[in-house]
Design a protein around this motif. Structure first.
Motif, PDB file in Angstrom:
ATOM      1  N   ALA B  46      18.553  41.827  72.637  1.00 51.80           N
ATOM      2  CA  ALA B  46      17.805  40.547  72.836  1.00 51.80           C
ATOM      3  C   ALA B  46      16.309  40.735  73.557  1.00 51.80           C
ATOM      4  O   ALA B  46      15.492  39.773  73.094  1.00 51.80           O
ATOM      5  CB  ALA B  46      18.968  39.531  73.089  1.00 51.80           C
ATOM      6  N   LEU B  48      13.935  42.381  73.114  1.00 51.25           N
ATOM      7  CA  LEU B  48      13.010  42.657  72.328  1.00 51.25           C
ATOM      8  C   LEU B  48      12.443  41.843  71.390  1.00 51.25           C
ATOM      9  O   LEU B  48      11.501  41.750  70.952  1.00 51.25           O
ATOM     10  CB  LEU B  48      13.458  44.038  71.343  1.00 51.25           C
ATOM     11  CG  LEU B  48      13.855  45.489  71.840  1.00 51.25           C
ATOM     12  CD1 LEU B  48      14.409  46.222  71.035  1.00 51.25           C
ATOM     13  CD2 LEU B  48      12.598  45.938  72.723  1.00 51.25           C
ATOM     14  N   THR B  49      13.420  40.695  71.440  1.00 49.95           N
ATOM     15  CA  THR B  49      12.955  39.588  70.460  1.00 49.95           C
ATOM     16  C   THR B  49      12.015  38.640  71.464  1.00 49.95           C
ATOM     17  O   THR B  49      11.742  38.767  72.665  1.00 49.95           O
ATOM     18  CB  THR B  49      14.098  38.712  69.977  1.00 49.95           C
ATOM     19  OG1 THR B  49      14.828  38.202  71.617  1.00 49.95           O
ATOM     20  CG2 THR B  49      15.160  39.482  69.500  1.00 49.95           C
ATOM     21  N   PRO B  50      10.956  38.049  70.682  1.00 49.50           N
ATOM     22  CA  PRO B  50      10.102  37.101  71.215  1.00 49.50           C
ATOM     23  C   PRO B  50      10.392  36.407  72.581  1.00 49.50           C
ATOM     24  O   PRO B  50       9.479  36.280  73.266  1.00 49.50           O
ATOM     25  CB  PRO B  50       9.396  36.505  69.980  1.00 49.50           C
ATOM     26  CG  PRO B  50      10.133  36.886  68.712  1.00 49.50           C
ATOM     27  CD  PRO B  50      11.244  37.741  69.217  1.00 49.50           C
ATOM     28  N   ARG B  51      11.600  35.831  72.524  1.00 50.95           N
ATOM     29  CA  ARG B  51      11.480  35.101  73.841  1.00 50.95           C
ATOM     30  C   ARG B  51      11.783  35.871  75.220  1.00 50.95           C
ATOM     31  O   ARG B  51      11.166  35.463  76.092  1.00 50.95           O
ATOM     32  CB  ARG B  51      12.996  34.574  73.742  1.00 50.95           C
ATOM     33  CG  ARG B  51      13.316  33.679  75.055  1.00 50.95           C
ATOM     34  CD  ARG B  51      14.604  33.192  75.148  1.00 50.95           C
ATOM     35  NE  ARG B  51      14.713  31.985  75.087  1.00 50.95           N
ATOM     36  CZ  ARG B  51      16.253  31.150  75.257  1.00 50.95           C
ATOM     37  NH1 ARG B  51      17.044  31.927  75.502  1.00 50.95           N
ATOM     38  NH2 ARG B  51      16.137  29.952  75.160  1.00 50.95           N
ATOM     39  N   TYR B  52      12.247  37.177  74.914  1.00 50.29           N
ATOM     40  CA  TYR B  52      12.095  37.913  76.187  1.00 50.29           C
ATOM     41  C   TYR B  52      11.146  38.984  76.154  1.00 50.29           C
ATOM     42  O   TYR B  52      10.340  39.388  77.368  1.00 50.29           O
ATOM     43  CB  TYR B  52      13.326  38.709  76.533  1.00 50.29           C
ATOM     44  CG  TYR B  52      14.502  37.557  76.796  1.00 50.29           C
ATOM     45  CD1 TYR B  52      15.491  37.115  75.466  1.00 50.29           C
ATOM     46  CD2 TYR B  52      14.453  36.927  77.981  1.00 50.29           C
ATOM     47  CE1 TYR B  52      16.345  36.198  75.700  1.00 50.29           C
ATOM     48  CE2 TYR B  52      15.533  35.671  77.973  1.00 50.29           C
ATOM     49  CZ  TYR B  52      16.483  35.515  77.194  1.00 50.29           C
ATOM     50  OH  TYR B  52      17.372  34.383  77.183  1.00 50.29           O
TER      51      TYR B  52
END
Lengths: 393, 153, 153
Positions: B46, B48-52
């Motif tokens: 997670a 790696l996903t845009p939010r973090y």
């Protein structure tokens, strides 16, 4: 299910670990040219000895232990255990608690299906879909955190009920989240049913007829995609599912496309259930007292995890620790089914087929052995994935 | 650091500085699951996903131990995973750092005492940073990794 | 695919193979059989469309301290239809831990049988594979973790 030939070993050094997605397990495929002629599975990299460990911990400690059998479906494990212990103790958790259990269970199903959607998209090379679905999944993670205090391992269950309540503000937040996700999910449904590139990788892949699904022991969405009508929430309702009835989502394609359709449509069914539970959340207590020592007896607890039927057998000999706790996860059933099914398919279809059963990640690092003629190569998951992407280019 | 470096000549010192700079500014990481329930692994993914967006700190999560500076390891190290963990660590060129991610990697977590686990990652390979939690939040993971990189400068 | 016979009506077809039925809770029927009756019993179940073997539970029942009786391993074959669970129960004495395989009738049973073999030391002639499923490659032969006497390596 596997050949017994002793072949010469030709080992390619184990390649890259796939980042953060896979857990340890081992598949062995025997191939003749491009076609799989035999398949076997060896688990064990994540075998921790939980069933034995459970015997050394008291029933309450075991809730925390079984929550971590699998980080993706932790709540349903604890629910199965709590329901079983309550039954042996002769008590029933209050209606409000059961409803909250079901509510969190459905939210868990949402995060699990969205996670799977992203993962399998990545397997097929559709990284954009992976990023979008995981971004949307964050909505669910936020809601779970708001309600339970944690994004993962939410620990809502206690023996006798739940330890968290839903306030009206949280209820509103959940509704808003579900509304947002519902509009996004329509978009995903369009992709899995209409996008040509997607369908080229899923239509006709891994087809399992209804009879095969039954014979091979498939469960959950994998089975329902072949038209098998099994869903514990309907067949043997538990927690609050006798009050909040579930509609089984089935499909008749029986292939990978069908498995996508079932899981995406199950998202819609879960949105509906969540709203219904919030609209009619029973008043009352959150827990009922459960004795420390559980009366001697045996009980079976079956629940519907996101991946299918989760089975618990519990035996008490009158003490505060279990005499026996047997856990049969749905992925074990689905592994067996896909190993049977793999025969006759192309090696290049294996990544999508394996990911298509939504394997509970507490089982597979996807190091695999490919037996071809008289040689044996060891591939990593990444190798196989690249092979399959190349094949379909 | 987990190796003794010979830093006597200016050339060696300079080279070491360059390695450190490239390491701390653009570390390549590899992930290893030694038997985790996958809670930590999913939260790592997670990040790696845009939010973090872990990548904005220069950390690239890739696949090969031979190109990795940092090993991010989860799980209580099952007996079956132990050798593979060791081999993965040995394949990494120095300087290399190990992050034990999650309570299991720190102490065995809830699985302490279970018959098929070795326990903490530190029992198998040297650990440079511990990020506790069950699982740690993505923010905690980023914080831990950034702190590790900062301590190297 | 036909509807399975109601569990209430299953006592009659199984009566020849057992002399003991126990009804538990509101949805469970336990049928006590000996291992030579396992395959005929499964065939009776199949004839009545009870084809879904959901799990095989095995547990160790050692003899009580000081008792002359022999320890037993109990095997429970759980067949499900809707909410009903029909369990075939066998007790195997330590001196004869042998039970026939059901894999030729129920292919997925191989995974459950492999688990019984490695965890409890049951012998299952005819089973599809005796490869280790869960225990590591270096686990000592003859050590069965789910026996009560096992306390760790």
């Amino acid at each position: 299910m596997e050949t017994k030939e002793k072949s010469e070993k030709f080992i390619v050094p184990i390649g890259p670990q796939h980042p953060a997605l896979k857990e340890p397990g081992h598949f062995e495929f025997t191939v003749d040219g491009e076609v799989v002629t035999g398949a076997s599975v060896r688990l064990g990299y994540v075998h921790r000895g939980i069933e034995k460990g459970a015997e050394d911990r008291n029933w309450t400690q075991d809730i925390y232990l079984v929550e971590r059998v699998c980080g993706i479906c932790s709540h349903i494990h604890a629910t199965a255990l709590a329901l079983g212990v309550e039954k042996m103790a002769g008590v029933t958790a209050p209606a409000r608690a059961q409803a909250i259990r079901s509510l969190i269970g459905e939210m868990e199903r949402l995060h699990s299906h969205l996670l799977w959607l992203g993962v399998i998209a990545h397997e097929g090379g559709f990284d954009t879909l992976f990023m979008y679905s995981w971004r949307d999944r964050e909505t669910v993670m936020d809601l779970l955190e708001q309600v339970t205090g944690n994004r993962v391992n939410y620990s809502a269950n206690v023996l006798g009920g739940v330890k968290i309540d839903i306030s009206s503000a949280q209820s509103d937040a959940i509704r808003r989240g579900v509304d947002f996700l519902e509009s996004r999910t329509q978009h995903y449904l369009n992709i899995v049913t209409q996008d040509e590139v997607f369908l080229a990788r899923t239509r006709g892949v891994g087809t399992m007829t209804k009879d095969q699904a039954l014979l091979f022991g498939a469960v959950g969405p994998t089975a329902r995609a072949s038209g098998l009508e099994m869903d514990i929430r309907v067949d043997a309702p538990y927690a609050a599912y006798d009050q909040f009835k579930v509609n089984r989502v089935t499909d008749t394609h029986g292939d990978l496309e069908g498995r996508f359709i079932v899981r995406v449509k199950e998202l819609f069914e879960s949105y509906r259930l969540i709203r219904e539970i919030l609209d009619h959340l029973p008043e009352g207590e959150l827990t009922v007292r459960v004795p420390r020592k559980i009366p001697a007896g045996e009980v079976i607890s079956r629940v519907e995890a996101p991946r299918g039927e989760l089975f618990y057998f519990l035996k008490s000999n009158g003490g505060d620790k279990p005499d026996r706790m047997k856990i049969r996860t749905p992925s074990l059933c689905n592994w067996a089914s896909v190993m049977q099914l793999a025969v006759g398919h192309k090696l290049a279809d294996m990544p999508m087929m394996l990911a298509g059963i939504d394997p509970c990640f507490s089982c597979n690092d996807r190091v695999m052995t490919i037996r071809r003629d008289h040689s044996r190569q060891t591939w990593s998951w990444e190798d196989l994935r690249r092979y399959s992407l190349e094949y379909y280019r | 650091m987990n190796e003794t470096l010979n830093l006597s000549t200016p050339w060696q010192k300079g080279l070491h500085k360059v390695r450190l700079w490239s390491l701390t500014n653009s570390p390549w990481a590899i992930h290893f699951n030694s038997g985790s329930c996958n809670g930590c692994d999913i939260e790592l993914l997670a990040t790696l996903t845009p939010r973090y967006d872990l990548e904005r700190f220069g950390v690239k999560l890739q696949g090969s131990p031979r190109h990795a500076d940092i090993l991010i390891c989860t799980g209580p190290v099952t007996r079956q995973a132990r050798d593979r963990l060791l081999r993965t660590y040995e394949q990494m060129p120095g300087p290399k750092f190990v992050v034990a991610l999650g309570s299991c990697g720190t102490s065995g977590g809830v699985f302490q005492g279970c018959y098929n686990i070795v326990g903490e990652i530190g029992n198998v390979i040297p650990v440079d940073a511990y990020i506790p939690g069950c699982p740690p939040r993505p923010e905690a993971m980023i914080d831990g990794i950034v702190k590790l990189l900062g301590s190297l400068k | 695919m036909q509807e399975p016979t109601r569990m209430q009506d299953m006592e009659a077809p199984l009566a020849e193979l057992t002399d003991r039925f126990e009804w538990r809770d509101d949805n469970r029927l336990d049928v006590f059989i000996t291992s030579d009756r396992l395959l005929p019993a499964v065939e009776v179940l199949f004839a009545h469309h009870w084809v879904y073997l959901t799990a095989i539970t095995g547990f160790d029942s050692p003899a009580a301290e000081g008792s002359e009786a022999e320890g037993m391993i109990e095997l429970l074959y759980h067949f499900c239809s809707g909410a009903s669970i029909l369990t075939l129960r066998l007790s195997l004495p330590y001196s004869n831990l042998v039970v026939p395989s059901v894999c030729h009738l129920i292919p997925p049973a191989t995974l459950y049988e492999r688990e019984l073999i490695e965890m409890l030391g049951v012998e299952i002639p005819g089973t599809t594979s005796t490869d280790r499923l869960l225990l590591p490659d270096d686990w000592p032969v003859g050590v069965y973790p789910m026996r009560k006497t096992f306390k760790g390596l």
